[in-house]
Design an enzyme around this catalytic site. Structure first.
Site, PDB file in Angstrom:
ATOM      1  N   THR A 289       0.841  -1.192   0.000  1.00  0.00           N
ATOM      2  CA  THR A 289       0.000   0.000   0.000  1.00  0.00           C
ATOM      3  C   THR A 289       0.876   1.242   0.000  1.00  0.00           C
ATOM      4  O   THR A 289       1.781   1.386   0.828  1.00  0.00           O
ATOM      5  CB  THR A 289      -0.964   0.008   1.220  1.00  0.00           C
ATOM      6  OG1 THR A 289      -1.723   1.228   1.219  1.00  0.00           O
ATOM      7  CG2 THR A 289      -0.219  -0.100   2.534  1.00  0.00           C
TER       8      THR A 289
ATOM      9  N   HIS B 196       1.788 -11.872  14.051  1.00  0.00           N
ATOM     10  CA  HIS B 196       2.725 -12.458  15.005  1.00  0.00           C
ATOM     11  C   HIS B 196       2.400 -13.914  15.329  1.00  0.00           C
ATOM     12  O   HIS B 196       3.221 -14.624  15.947  1.00  0.00           O
ATOM     13  CB  HIS B 196       2.724 -11.624  16.302  1.00  0.00           C
ATOM     14  CG  HIS B 196       4.006 -11.678  17.061  1.00  0.00           C
ATOM     15  ND1 HIS B 196       4.991 -12.615  16.811  1.00  0.00           N
ATOM     16  CD2 HIS B 196       4.482 -10.928  18.090  1.00  0.00           C
ATOM     17  CE1 HIS B 196       6.003 -12.427  17.633  1.00  0.00           C
ATOM     18  NE2 HIS B 196       5.720 -11.408  18.426  1.00  0.00           N
TER      19      HIS B 196
END
Length: 423
Positions: A338, A395
């Site tokens: 992005t 994560h």
């Protein structure tokens, strides 16, 4: 346009498959429809009024199973009739009504009720406009641009004595303080959320709920890439027909890093206890559109050089803004980039595009004095083209040290600037 199909990936208009009058609407807006069911009846209104059954035409569209049904054009809210519209418009009767046309009897171009209303309020003659939408469609922005042009041409010239003492500063301040008609019309109002905005809101919250997200940021010296661009961009434009921005270089560095680190090109299923690695690098490119953020996908990006990536990025971005991409082109991504820096932001914390596990954000390119060490191991201060890259990652699958090494490899590849074999 007869209906607008809305999925979790795209809003797209479907033109009528036949000429005639919309006689009956079988499925209302936001209702579920089975595949193959009849959404509407198109026929001859005179035959129906004479007591003869109107010959039904083929169904208008076949949405996906249990997908919320698209909104028929006659009763469409502004979000479905004109996705770029911010102003709510009362719904009209849905039964036995012809889709609205331009107020000019000679016009054959579809014009939404909001555009006609805006034209009336600004005294703009629709017959004098050339639409910039798909198929020559007149958009809200076309009317606003015509209204501004009309105001500027009719405004009386100011006497020279009225000019401010500091013309540059004064004109900059007045331009910054000027409020557009579109922005002014929104003040103090309430509007219905568009389908796409609802989907974006839902998916962003869902992404944060289902994954444990962190963001790592590095500062990259893009001076070597800038030199290549300056040397190649004119010849590249003449040869390839598209511009050479920084994004293809970044995308190339990303796909190379993904090949070396397939964990970033994967998805995780914690319930099943599995990790699925992508067979190819399918890079999503976030595109800002008047309707909201969409992410078309460059398939098999790992097989493309910088020229191929530049072509794909330019083509997908243009067609996404013009609402011409297909749902298939907005699905199947394995990693997303992005470019929020194109609007001046230095860095951000982008949200992972599920079911992917990582997204890279590119900040604005700025010139900055930095300390560098020369070949004699001496520190000097020089002017460099600097850019922040931010990597948000899941994560659950990716540890912080692994993310740091991945991001550092992209940084090293760009700072090295060895792209000579790409041209």
């Amino acid at each position: 346009p007869l209906v607008e199909v809305s999925t979790d990936k795209v809003d797209t208009e479907v033109p009528s498959p036949a000429a005639g009058t919309l006689l009956e609407i079988r499925v209302q807006e936001d209702e579920d429809a089975e595949v193959g069911s009849v959404l509407a009846i198109i026929g001859d209104p005179s035959a129906a009024s004479n007591g003869q059954p109107a010959a039904p035409q083929p169904p208008a569209a076949e949405p996906e199973p249990k997908q919320e049904a698209p909104a028929p054009a006659p009763e469409a809210t502004p979000e479905s009739a004109a996705p770029e519209s911010p102003d709510p418009e009362p719904a009209t009767s849905a039964t036995n009504e012809v889709a609205p046309r331009a107020t000019d009897p000679s016009s054959t171009v579809y014009v939404t009720p909001l555009v006609r209303k805006l034209a009336r309020e600004n005294n703009v003659d629709l017959s004098t406009l050339t639409g910039t939408g798909v198929g020559g469609r007149i958009r809200k922005q076309d009317v606003l641009d015509a209204a501004r042009a009309k105001e500027s041409s009719s405004a009386p010239a100011q006497p020279a004595t009225d000019a401010p003492a500091g013309p540059a500063a004064g004109s900059a301040r007045s331009a910054a303080q000027e409020v557009s008609p579109e922005a002014a019309a929104l003040r103090g109002t309430t509007e219905k959320m568009s389908r796409l905005r609802k989907v974006i809101a839902s998916r962003m919250v869902e992404s944060l709920q289902v994954s444990a997200q962190l963001t790592a940021t590095v500062e990259v010296d893009m001076t070597a890439v800038s030199r290549i661009r300056r040397a190649e961009k004119n010849a590249f434009k003449a040869r390839e027909g598209v511009g050479l921005s920084y994004l293809p270089f970044i995308a190339k560095a990303v796909v190379e890093a993904l090949k070396q680190n397939p964990r970033f090109n994967a998805n995780i299923d914690t319930e099943a206890g599995t990790i699925t690695y992508g067979a190819s690098e399918n890079i999503g490119i976030a595109v800002d559109t008047p309707r909201g953020l969409l992410v078309p996908v460059i398939r098999d990006a790992g097989d493309l050089n910088i020229s191929g990536l530049a072509h794909q990025i330019s083509d997908l971005a243009a067609r996404t803004r013009n609402n011409e991409v297909t749902p298939d082109e907005l699905a199947g991504g394995t990693f997303t980039i992005t470019d929020y820096g194109s609007d001046g932001a230095l860095f951000d914390t982008p949200i992972v595009n599920q079911p992917e596990v990582a997204i890279l954000g590119t900040g604005a390119l700025v010139k900055r004095p930095v300390v560098v060490t020369n070949e004699f191991n001496e520190d000097t201060i020089v002017i460099r083209d600097m850019m922040y890259l931010s990597l948000s990652y899941d994560h659950r699958l990716i540890d912080s040290a692994v993310a740091a090494r991945f991001l550092s490899s992209i940084k090293a590849r760009l700072e090295e600037g060895d792209f000579s074999g790409e041209f």
